[in-house]
Every structure is written in structure tokens, then in C-alpha cells.
Design a protein around this motif. Structure first.
Motif: not given
Ligand code: ATP
Length: 570
Positions: A5-29
Motif C-alpha cells: 500500500l505504501r509502495a502504491a501511494f508512493r508510485t501514485a505520487r511520483e506518477s502524478l508529479s511526473d505528469a505535472v512536469r511532462v504533460t500538465p495540460g492533459w493532466l489538468l483536463l
């Protein structure tokens, strides 16, 4: 149970921060669309309740009907648009991960490349890029589905608390099942990666022109195909076990969810809710259950991808940031000072108390039988191996004090298994220098070779529709890279092994002619090439047993050198 569960939360957080950096527009939509969808089921419940109450009271229900039409009608197109936005986000993230991995692999030092675990991790990371990008939208879907679930549960709770509780409890079996699946997969995937790597290597041997032709001529291709089949079968068995267990767990979770759903319905009916409220609660329970399953599925996907994502991130972080290499053109001396080295697990040392010195202007040779320790000595010099004891000196200073990039910048190394880079001629030779090579530099490096007059845009390699060239010609290009690099120390391990006698003479004459400004170390098995050498080190069983010029060594007829090369005397 907590660590997936901890690994999943961490993965979700890191995946989101990657998306914020790489593709913020599509993430927001995606986030907006998911949130809009999240409130639709609750709106549906309110509208159904209102509609039925209106109909029961004989009132005008057009506005509820219209609202219900808009809400239900919007569900499908919104889901479609979210899906497409999610795919566009996924594409961008996949590109990002693949490029990041290529750049990470490019920073691997020779010593780390020799580590089998590193190469397996690289392979596993490569396999992780797809699931990691595929699940990029899941961390957005989880809160969306959670919002839906909570709002619906609250709505149902107000009609019948037990039903609300049971609908919420329906989340547990799915999350539990995926947690167990993730545990199993975190041990299964590394095994699959090892088998995949072996199979990929054997497949390369079948399809690479050189090895493939050899195997075809030997008629042994099917044996290699058997090796591939064996590895693929082993990987499939591991995957098969994982899929079966996952299927059983998912089925068990689905059964438990269905029972909880049934319980929620029974609680509603026996709870004595009114007609409109009961109908709305039933519709809400169905939607809520769907949302909860979606939430569980999205979270479960994150849990199952987490082990692979962790391998990827651990690998990417384990490779230090690239330090630009600067080529050092003037080096006065290099030396192995009483160096010993044993390969891990080996019972005897590959080199023992070796002392070798080469100075600027000198041509120095290392000779000895196969397995004597020549390549090990070279690896110790350039730093891809570290001595167990003794020191490597560059210009009299301990090379261990230099960073890997600083140290490598001193050398131009031609290894026995030189690269056959099937790029354009310009790129294949330009690889000699870490910076951008000007066309004139490439031309100068190619002077007096078969490629001197070829256009620099010439594509090499028949598999790309380009020019096929011979083994010796590939070696000439590898030498051209060393020329272009113009480092202070040239180490040439069998530089003319694939080259004809005439060209070999030219190359050695050229080495002698141009040797004044650099240190040159050659590993060679050909007697005549050694006549040019200022000093020859004879290595036997890991130790330097003789040193001197060709004529001095030949004048000792019982010495190791004379016995080695007696048959080759011209
Ligand atoms: N990666 C390795 N792991 C374990 N042992 C190794 C490794 N590489 C070489 N050896 C062993 O170390 C010894 C020295 O090998 P090395 O490659 O230095 O010999 P060499 O003189 O360069 O041989 P050749 O002329 O065939 O290139 C040999 O016994 C070899 O089997």
C-alpha cells in the motif's frame, strides 16, 4: 500488507508529479473531466428520487426528466473524452520514460555495464515504461471514484445507514485482492525479466547479420531457437502462475463484492424505505458499487505496477547525473604500480603485482597467451576495474582520485570487440569525441582509409538499406574514432586483428610516425608488429615475466617471449 500500500501511494505520487512536469495540460483536463464525472451518479440519484416523487404526486416531471437525460447522456461522451485525454497523457509520459531511460543507460560507466544485475535492472526498467505510462491516469481516477463513492454512500446512508456501510465495505475485497496480487508480482516480475533478457540475447544472435549467418551456415539456428523457446517457456510459466493466482483472487473479490451488494439491497428493502427513496437508493447502490469497483481497480492497478515502477525509479536514481567528459590530449605517463586483481569468485588472481609504465612518445606492447591478463591490465588502467592492491598512476598521480569521467577522458580505447555502429559515416566516426565533431575532423580521421572519399552521409549497414562493409573496414572506422578523439593515451587491444597485412603495416607505420605526442599501448599477438615497440611487457599467468625491446627479448632464446614468438619470426 502495509508495504504494497505504501509502495502504491508512493508510485501514485511520483506518477502524478511526473505528469505535472511532462504533460500538465492533459493532466489538468483529465482531472477536470474525472471530477465532473464523479458528481454525475449522485446527481442521477437525486434526479431519480425527484422524478419518482413527482410522478407519485401526479406533478409535472419534465425538468427532472430533462436533467436525467442530460446527466445520463453526458456520462458516455465524458468517459470517452477522458479516455482519449488519458491516452494522450500516457503517450507523452511513455516518451518521457523511454528517453529518460536511454539517457540513464548512456551514463552507465564501464564498470557498471559489467555488472549483470545492472543490465537485468535496465531490461526490467525498459519493460516497466509501458505499464508505468498506462497507469498514469489511475492516480486521477482514484480520487474521482472515491469522491463518487463517498457522495453516494452518504446519500444511501441517509436512506439506510447499513446499506451505505455495506456499499463502502465493497471497496475492501478489491483492494485486498490487488494488494495480494502485487505481492506476488513483485517476486514474479524479476524472474520474468531474467528469462526475457536471456531470450532477447539469443534472439539477437539469430537475427544479427554476423552471428545469424554463422548459425545458418552451421545449421545450428534451431539449437538457438530451442534456447529461446526454453527461456520463453520458463517466463510464460511464471506469468501463467501469476495470471492464475490473480484470476482466483479477483474472482474471490468479485464474489465478496456481490455478497456485500446483495446485503446492501436486502438492508434497503427490509429497512422500510419509501418508493422513491428505495428506487433512488437501489440506482445509487448500483452506481456506487461501480464507482467503488473502479476506484478499487484503479488503485489495484497502481499497486500492481508499483513494484515495476520502483525498479525503474531505483535504477534511474542509481545512475549519477552525467558529468561531461573532457578529452585530455596531453598525458606524460601512465602506470600500473604493483597492481593485483582477482575477479569476484575467482580462485586465482587475474593479474599479480604487475608493474607497467608507458610514457609520452613511447610505443609499449603487452603480449602473452590467451587469458594471460592483458585485457584485465587494460581495464585496470582505464578504471573499469579497480585494483585489489597497488595503484594506477596517471602523470604520477593516483588515478583513484579522479572521477570516472575525468579518468576516461585521458584515454582512447580500442577494444577487441569494437562497436560496429550502423549509423551514418559521420555519426559512426563522430562517436569518437564526446562533443560535436566538425566534418573536417571526421574527414581527417578517415584519411587514408577506404572511407576517405565516401560522403559523410553514407548510411552504414545493409539492414538499414545502407552500405555493407567488411570486418577490417569496421575496424578501420573504430581506429578513426580513436584518431578523432585524440586523447593523450591510446590503448589499442589487437587493433589490426581484422585488417590485412598491407593495411596493418600502414597502420603501425602511422602509429610510429604520430606517436611523439601521446602514450601508446598496444596489445598484439603478431611478432612483426612488436619490432616497432620501445618496450614489450610479457605477461604470463597474470604476472610480468619479461620486459624489453623486441631484439633484446629475442636474444634470450629460453625466455618466454622467444618461445612465444619463435614460430612467427620472419
Ligand atoms: N569478467 C571476468 N570474470 C572472471 N574472470 C575473468 C573475467 N575476464 C577475464 N577473466 C579471467 O581472467 C584471466 C585474464 O583474462 P584476460 O581477459 O585479462 O586475458 P587476456 O590476456 O586479455 O586474454 P586474450 O588474449 O584472450 O584477450 C583469465 O583467466 C580469464 O579467464
Amino acid at each position: 500488507m502495509l508495504s504494497p500500500l505504501r509502495a502504491a501511494f508512493r508510485t501514485a505520487r511520483e506518477s502524478l508529479s511526473d505528469a505535472v512536469r511532462v504533460t500538465p495540460g492533459w493532466l489538468l483536463l483529465c482531472a477536470i473531466l474525472v471530477l465532473v464525472q464523479a458528481v454525475l451518479p449522485a446527481a442521477q440519484v437525486v434526479l431519480i428520487e425527484g422524478l419518482i416523487d413527482r410522478l407519485n404526486s401526479g406533478g409535472n416531471a419534465w425538468s427532472e426528466l430533462l436533467g436525467l437525460t442530460v446527466v445520463v447522456g453526458a456520462m458516455y461522451p465524458l468517459a470517452q473524452v477522458t479516455n482519449i485525454a488519458g491516452q494522450l497523457m500516457m503517450l507523452r509520459l511513455r516518451l518521457h520514460y523511454r528517453v529518460e531511460l536511454a539517457r540513464t543507460a548512456a551514463r552507465l560507466s564501464p564498470s557498471r555495464l559489467a555488472d549483470a544485475e545492472v543490465v537485468t535492472d535496465l531490461e526490467a526498467s525498459q519493460n516497466a515504461t509501458q505499464p508505468m505510462s498506462d497507469m498514469a491516469i489511475r492516480p486521477v481516477q482514484v480520487p474521482g471514484a472515491a469522491v463518487t463513492s463517498v457522495v453516494l454512500c452518504a446519500a444511501i446512508w441517509s436512506i439506510n445507514p447499513l446499506s451505505g456501510l455495506l456499499v463502502l465495505a465493497a471497496l475492501v475485497p478489491t483492494v485486498l485482492a490487488f494488494t495480494l496480487i502485487s505481492r506476488m508480482e513483485s517476486t514474479g516480475w524479476p524472474k520474468v525479466a531474467v528469462h526475457d533478457r536471456r531470450a532477447a540475447y539469443a534472439t539477437e544472435q539469430l537475427i544479427q547479420q554476423r552471428s545469424g549467418t554463422e548459425l545458418a551456415v552451421l545449421g545450428s539456428g534451431p539449437k538457438v531457437a530451442d534456447l529461446i523457446a526454453d527461456r520463453r517457456a520458463k517466463a510464460t510459466r511464471v506469468l501463467d502462475g501469476m495470471i492464475r493466482t490473480a484470476m482466483n483472487l479477483e474472482l474471490a473479490a468479485a464474489l465478496a463484492t456481490a455478497m456485500l451488494f446483495g446485503g446492501a439491497l436486502i438492508a434497503l428493502v427490509t429497512g422500510g424505505a419509501g418508493g422513491g427513496a428505495a428506487a433512488a437508493a437501489v440506482a445509487g447502490t448500483i452506481s456506487g458499487l461501480n464507482a467503488i469497483r473502479q476506484c478499487g481497480y484503479a488503485f489495484g492497478t497502481i499497486i500492481t505496477v508499483a513494484p515495476q515502477a520502483q525498479v525503474y525509479r531505483r535504477f534511474v536514481r542509481s545512475v549519477p547525473a552525467g558529468e561531461p567528459q573532457t578529452v585530455v590530449s596531453r598525458v606524460d605517463s601512465v602506470a600500473l604500480d604493483n597492481v593485483s586483481f582477482s575477479y569476484p569468485g575467482a580462485s586465482t588472481a587475474a593479474v599479480r603485482n604487475i608493474c607497467i609504465t608507458a610514457r609520452r612518445g613511447e610505443l609499449v606492447a603487452l603480449v602473452g597467451l590467451n587469458g594471460a591478463g592483458k585485457s584485465t591490465a587494460v581495464s585496470l588502467l582505464v578504471g573499469s576495474l579497480s585494483p585489489d592492491c597497488g595503484r594506477v598512476l596517471i602523470d604520477g598521480r593516483d588515478a583513484a582520485r579522479l572521477t570516472e569521467a575525468e579518468r576516461l577522458g585521458h584515454f582512447g580505447l580500442l577494444v577487441q570487440e569494437f562497436g560496429r555502429f550502423e549509423f551514418t559515416l559521420r555519426d559512426a566516426v563522430g562517436l569518437g569525441s564526446p562533443g560535436v565533431a566538425a566534418d573536417e575532423e571526421v574527414r581527417t580521421a578517415l584519411a587514408d582509409t577506404f572511407a576517405a572519399d565516401l560522403p559523410l552521409d553514407t548510411q552504414l549497414g545493409q539492414q538499414w538499406g545502407g552500405t555493407g562493409i567488411s570486418g577490417g573496414q569496421w575496424q578501420r572506422l573504430a581506429l578513426a574514432r580513436i584518431r578523432l578523439r585524440n586523447a593523450g593515451v591510446w590503448i589499442l587491444d589487437e587493433p589490426t586483428s581484422a585488417i590485412d597485412a598491407e593495411a596493418e603495416r600502414e597502420i603501425f607505420a602511422d602509429l610510429r610516425r604520430t606517436s611523439a605526442d601521446r602514450v601508446t599501448i598496444v596489445v598484439s599477438h603478431r611478432a612483426w608488429t612488436l619490432r616497432e615497440m620501445d618496450r614489450i611487457y610479457v605477461i604470463d599467468d597474470g604476472a610480468v615475466v619479461q620486459q624489453g625491446t623486441y631484439s633484446a627479448l629475442m636474444s634470450q632464446p629460453t625466455g618466454r617471449f622467444a618461445r612465444l614468438f619463435a614460430a612467427q619470426q620472419e
